[in-house]
Design a protein around this motif. Structure first.
Motif, PDB file in Angstrom:
ATOM      1  N   ARG A 123     102.387 -25.519  66.737  1.00  0.00           N
ATOM      2  CA  ARG A 123     101.110 -26.034  67.227  1.00  0.00           C
ATOM      3  C   ARG A 123      99.932 -25.268  66.627  1.00  0.00           C
ATOM      4  O   ARG A 123      98.870 -25.846  66.372  1.00  0.00           O
ATOM      5  CB  ARG A 123     101.099 -25.924  68.754  1.00  0.00           C
ATOM      6  CG  ARG A 123      99.863 -26.464  69.429  1.00  0.00           C
ATOM      7  CD  ARG A 123     100.119 -26.583  70.922  1.00  0.00           C
ATOM      8  NE  ARG A 123     100.477 -25.294  71.506  1.00  0.00           N
ATOM      9  CZ  ARG A 123      99.592 -24.374  71.892  1.00  0.00           C
ATOM     10  NH1 ARG A 123      98.306 -24.616  71.728  1.00  0.00           N
ATOM     11  NH2 ARG A 123      99.982 -23.241  72.430  1.00  0.00           N
ATOM     12  N   GLU A 152      85.418 -26.721  73.818  1.00  0.00           N
ATOM     13  CA  GLU A 152      86.432 -26.989  72.793  1.00  0.00           C
ATOM     14  C   GLU A 152      87.716 -26.178  73.003  1.00  0.00           C
ATOM     15  O   GLU A 152      88.604 -26.190  72.157  1.00  0.00           O
ATOM     16  CB  GLU A 152      85.844 -26.698  71.407  1.00  0.00           C
ATOM     17  CG  GLU A 152      84.658 -27.600  71.074  1.00  0.00           C
ATOM     18  CD  GLU A 152      84.084 -27.369  69.689  1.00  0.00           C
ATOM     19  OE1 GLU A 152      84.790 -26.808  68.834  1.00  0.00           O
ATOM     20  OE2 GLU A 152      82.914 -27.762  69.463  1.00  0.00           O
ATOM     21  N   GLY A 210      90.063 -26.504  75.381  1.00  0.00           N
ATOM     22  CA  GLY A 210      91.223 -27.187  75.953  1.00  0.00           C
ATOM     23  C   GLY A 210      91.474 -26.849  77.407  1.00  0.00           C
ATOM     24  O   GLY A 210      92.452 -27.300  78.003  1.00  0.00           O
ATOM     25  N   HIS A 258      84.733 -30.431  59.047  1.00  0.00           N
ATOM     26  CA  HIS A 258      85.469 -30.975  60.188  1.00  0.00           C
ATOM     27  C   HIS A 258      86.933 -30.894  59.771  1.00  0.00           C
ATOM     28  O   HIS A 258      87.375 -31.661  58.925  1.00  0.00           O
ATOM     29  CB  HIS A 258      85.049 -32.423  60.453  1.00  0.00           C
ATOM     30  CG  HIS A 258      85.881 -33.110  61.495  1.00  0.00           C
ATOM     31  ND1 HIS A 258      85.749 -34.454  61.771  1.00  0.00           N
ATOM     32  CD2 HIS A 258      86.857 -32.662  62.320  1.00  0.00           C
ATOM     33  CE1 HIS A 258      86.609 -34.792  62.718  1.00  0.00           C
ATOM     34  NE2 HIS A 258      87.290 -33.711  63.054  1.00  0.00           N
ATOM     35  N   SER A 309      93.046 -30.166  61.782  1.00  0.00           N
ATOM     36  CA  SER A 309      93.708 -29.976  63.072  1.00  0.00           C
ATOM     37  C   SER A 309      92.717 -29.462  64.112  1.00  0.00           C
ATOM     38  O   SER A 309      91.764 -28.747  63.795  1.00  0.00           O
ATOM     39  CB  SER A 309      94.863 -28.977  62.948  1.00  0.00           C
ATOM     40  OG  SER A 309      94.358 -27.678  62.690  1.00  0.00           O
ATOM     41  N   VAL A 310      92.970 -29.815  65.373  1.00  0.00           N
ATOM     42  CA  VAL A 310      92.145 -29.325  66.476  1.00  0.00           C
ATOM     43  C   VAL A 310      92.198 -27.804  66.519  1.00  0.00           C
ATOM     44  O   VAL A 310      91.191 -27.130  66.746  1.00  0.00           O
ATOM     45  CB  VAL A 310      92.633 -29.918  67.812  1.00  0.00           C
ATOM     46  CG1 VAL A 310      91.902 -29.276  68.986  1.00  0.00           C
ATOM     47  CG2 VAL A 310      92.430 -31.426  67.822  1.00  0.00           C
ATOM     48  N   THR A 311      93.393 -27.252  66.283  1.00  0.00           N
ATOM     49  CA  THR A 311      93.577 -25.802  66.302  1.00  0.00           C
ATOM     50  C   THR A 311      92.598 -25.099  65.377  1.00  0.00           C
ATOM     51  O   THR A 311      91.945 -24.126  65.769  1.00  0.00           O
ATOM     52  CB  THR A 311      95.020 -25.441  65.886  1.00  0.00           C
ATOM     53  OG1 THR A 311      95.908 -25.863  66.925  1.00  0.00           O
ATOM     54  CG2 THR A 311      95.188 -23.968  65.649  1.00  0.00           C
ATOM     55  N   ASN A 323      89.887 -26.548  63.798  1.00  0.00           N
ATOM     56  CA  ASN A 323      88.508 -27.027  63.817  1.00  0.00           C
ATOM     57  C   ASN A 323      87.618 -26.148  64.690  1.00  0.00           C
ATOM     58  O   ASN A 323      86.409 -26.057  64.469  1.00  0.00           O
ATOM     59  CB  ASN A 323      88.437 -28.480  64.290  1.00  0.00           C
ATOM     60  CG  ASN A 323      87.136 -29.139  63.889  1.00  0.00           C
ATOM     61  OD1 ASN A 323      86.718 -29.053  62.738  1.00  0.00           O
ATOM     62  ND2 ASN A 323      86.481 -29.778  64.832  1.00  0.00           N
ATOM     63  N   ARG A 324      88.231 -25.450  65.660  1.00  0.00           N
ATOM     64  CA  ARG A 324      87.453 -24.537  66.507  1.00  0.00           C
ATOM     65  C   ARG A 324      86.834 -23.419  65.677  1.00  0.00           C
ATOM     66  O   ARG A 324      85.784 -22.876  66.042  1.00  0.00           O
ATOM     67  CB  ARG A 324      88.354 -23.963  67.605  1.00  0.00           C
ATOM     68  CG  ARG A 324      88.832 -25.012  68.585  1.00  0.00           C
ATOM     69  CD  ARG A 324      89.996 -24.490  69.420  1.00  0.00           C
ATOM     70  NE  ARG A 324      89.603 -23.348  70.208  1.00  0.00           N
ATOM     71  CZ  ARG A 324      90.376 -22.288  70.427  1.00  0.00           C
ATOM     72  NH1 ARG A 324      91.589 -22.224  69.882  1.00  0.00           N
ATOM     73  NH2 ARG A 324      89.949 -21.288  71.160  1.00  0.00           N
ATOM     74  N   ARG A 380      80.145 -30.368  60.814  1.00  0.00           N
ATOM     75  CA  ARG A 380      81.402 -30.321  61.558  1.00  0.00           C
ATOM     76  C   ARG A 380      81.581 -31.507  62.502  1.00  0.00           C
ATOM     77  O   ARG A 380      82.689 -31.783  62.961  1.00  0.00           O
ATOM     78  CB  ARG A 380      81.529 -28.997  62.326  1.00  0.00           C
ATOM     79  CG  ARG A 380      80.609 -28.841  63.506  1.00  0.00           C
ATOM     80  CD  ARG A 380      80.649 -27.441  64.094  1.00  0.00           C
ATOM     81  NE  ARG A 380      81.959 -27.052  64.589  1.00  0.00           N
ATOM     82  CZ  ARG A 380      82.368 -27.192  65.855  1.00  0.00           C
ATOM     83  NH1 ARG A 380      81.574 -27.740  66.755  1.00  0.00           N
ATOM     84  NH2 ARG A 380      83.559 -26.780  66.222  1.00  0.00           N
ATOM     85  N   ASP A 381      80.496 -32.205  62.838  1.00  0.00           N
ATOM     86  CA  ASP A 381      80.618 -33.376  63.709  1.00  0.00           C
ATOM     87  C   ASP A 381      80.776 -34.672  62.918  1.00  0.00           C
ATOM     88  O   ASP A 381      80.717 -35.767  63.488  1.00  0.00           O
ATOM     89  CB  ASP A 381      79.418 -33.477  64.654  1.00  0.00           C
ATOM     90  CG  ASP A 381      78.076 -33.569  63.926  1.00  0.00           C
ATOM     91  OD1 ASP A 381      78.066 -33.548  62.676  1.00  0.00           O
ATOM     92  OD2 ASP A 381      77.028 -33.651  64.606  1.00  0.00           O
ATOM     93  N   HIS A 426      87.867 -35.619  58.122  1.00  0.00           N
ATOM     94  CA  HIS A 426      88.211 -34.204  57.969  1.00  0.00           C
ATOM     95  C   HIS A 426      88.240 -33.754  56.514  1.00  0.00           C
ATOM     96  O   HIS A 426      88.610 -34.492  55.609  1.00  0.00           O
ATOM     97  CB  HIS A 426      89.527 -33.868  58.690  1.00  0.00           C
ATOM     98  CG  HIS A 426      90.704 -34.694  58.311  1.00  0.00           C
ATOM     99  ND1 HIS A 426      91.264 -35.644  59.151  1.00  0.00           N
ATOM    100  CD2 HIS A 426      91.456 -34.702  57.189  1.00  0.00           C
ATOM    101  CE1 HIS A 426      92.290 -36.196  58.554  1.00  0.00           C
ATOM    102  NE2 HIS A 426      92.442 -35.657  57.363  1.00  0.00           N
TER     103      HIS A 426
END
Length: 417
Positions: A36, A93, A95, A181, A184-186, A188-189, A213-214, A218
């Protein structure tokens, strides 16, 4: 250099570079969370830090000023008084589920007085046993079910273990920045850190953003190579969408800051979607005016697109080029004869092994002088024989993150060649 950024090539003498020293985020990696969090293994932090410190020391010995990402973020937040805003966005952001948990985490983070220590903690992540979570007086179904589903991990807020690969969250191009951007969400933080540097830091806040980034699509910095002041190479890869390159070209050629952008030609390389070809810089990197290290698997005919500014407002012209990497790079660089040096010396077993440890992912500190990982002995021997000056970085633990010296660095300033 009004904003302190100036990068027009991959090989011009390196003057300033942004790194992140691996920290406690690596201590919050567990086997169950590796996939993950995009890791294959757990680096031994003490050794990884020693190796990274040696990397920084080697760069300083070459006259490079080493800037640390975490320190730049802290300076930006202090200068602009934007820590509260950053905290709210970091929480949004993170989670985290539930108002009570969020309030408890915010109280804990606010209690960290030193801003640099606060930023370090944002990167490190938070375990459940570090704070006193309130007993739920009331909960939503989402919170209750989420708590059961999340019970496999003791992490309340995920760490950002990939942060020491500063190449990817943003990319300096010319005097501006692609604030990405990420795929992965992981990861992107991590771009949140770049947002505040390039918005609030006294030395870098005036940098034009070629990408934000918005944005909807990606893209990552490992896919961006500065060929020269007017030419950019970008990989269409697992991590960078073609639509992101469309948006980037539109911003560079026609956006609000287009008059500050010197890029006239963008070469988009369509590379295979695989772990070995994760980014364009795992396929090839420039090491001298006429030399590139390459993954042997990229040999043959490539599909490449050349994007240029059209004649009418908002128009971007696209020309398809199907040719060998050698010929494409000769066209892009304007150099008559490009030499491609294969990772592993062309031996398929050595190439596969050393590509896994980023044998073709090198950082040039000057033309012909490059940082390489010590463990890639076959590739390094080939580079020595080609006349390259190697700066050898210890790499037993850093390499477990699957990124080389180029991945671990984001140049902020290079001299012109």
């Amino acid at each position: 250099m009004a904003n302190g950024l100036y990068v027009h090539s991959e090989i011009g003498p390196l003057k300033k570079v942004c790194l992140h020293r691996p920290g406690e985020e690596l201590l919050n990696l567990t086997p169950d969370d590796l996939e993950r969090l995009l890791f294959d293994d757990i680096p031994f932090l003490e050794v990884a830090q020693a190796e990274h410190d040696k990397f920084a020391e080697l760069l300083r010995e070459q006259g490079v000023e080493v800037l640390y990402l975490e320190k730049l973020v802290a300076e930006a937040l202090d200068a602009a008084g934007s820590r509260e805003e950053f905290t709210q966005q970091w929480l949004a952001e993170s989670g985290l589920k539930g108002k009570e948990a969020r309030a408890a985490v915010k109280e804990y983070m606010d209690s960290i007085e030193d801003t640099k220590a606060f930023v370090d903690k944002c990167i490190a992540g938070l375990r459940e046993n570090e704070i006193d979570l309130p007993v739920r007086s009331s909960s939503t179904l989402s919170e209750l079910v989420g708590a059961d589903q999340d019970g496999e991990t003791d992490l309340l807020v995920d760490p950002m273990p990939n942060t020491y690969f500063t190449r990817d969250p943003f990319a300096v191009v010319g005097r501006g920045v692609n604030l990405n951007h990420m795929f992965s969400v992981t990861r992107n933080r991590e771009t949140l850190l770049g947002k505040y540097i390039f918005r609030d830091h006294p030395e870098y806040k005036d940098a034009p953003l070629w990408y934000r980034r918005d944005s909807a699509f990606h893209t990552e910095g490992g896919d961006v190579l500065n060929i020269n002041a007017h030419t950019l190479a970008i990989g269409i890869s697992q991590r960078t969408q073609a639509a992101a390159i469309d948006a980037l070209a539109q911003n560079m050629f026609w956006g609000d800051n287009a008059e500050k952008c010197e890029i006239t030609d963008i070469y988009a390389f369509n590379i295979p979607v695989s772990r070995a070809f994760m980014h364009l810089d795992t396929v090839f990197t420039q090491i001298d005016v006429d030399k590139f290290t390459i993954h042997p698997g990229i040999m043959g005919t490539l599909q490449v697109f050349r994007l240029t500014k059209g004649a009418t407002e908002g128009e971007v012209k696209i020309e398809e080029l199907n040719d060998t990497l050698e010929h494409i790079l000769e066209k892009a660089t304007g150099v008559d004869a490009i030499k491609l040096i294969k990772c592993g010396g062309g031996d398929p077993v050595a190439a596969a092994r050393e590509q896994w440890n980023d044998g073709s992912n090198t950082l040039a500190v000057a033309p012909g002088k490059i940082c390489v990982y010590q463990r890639n002995s076959v590739t390094n021997d080939v580079l020595y024989k080609e006349g390259l000056d190697l700066i050898v970085v210890p790499s037993a633990e850093l390499s477990r993150g699957r990124g080389g010296p180029r991945c671990m660095s984001m140049p902020f300033e290079r001299e012109d060649i």
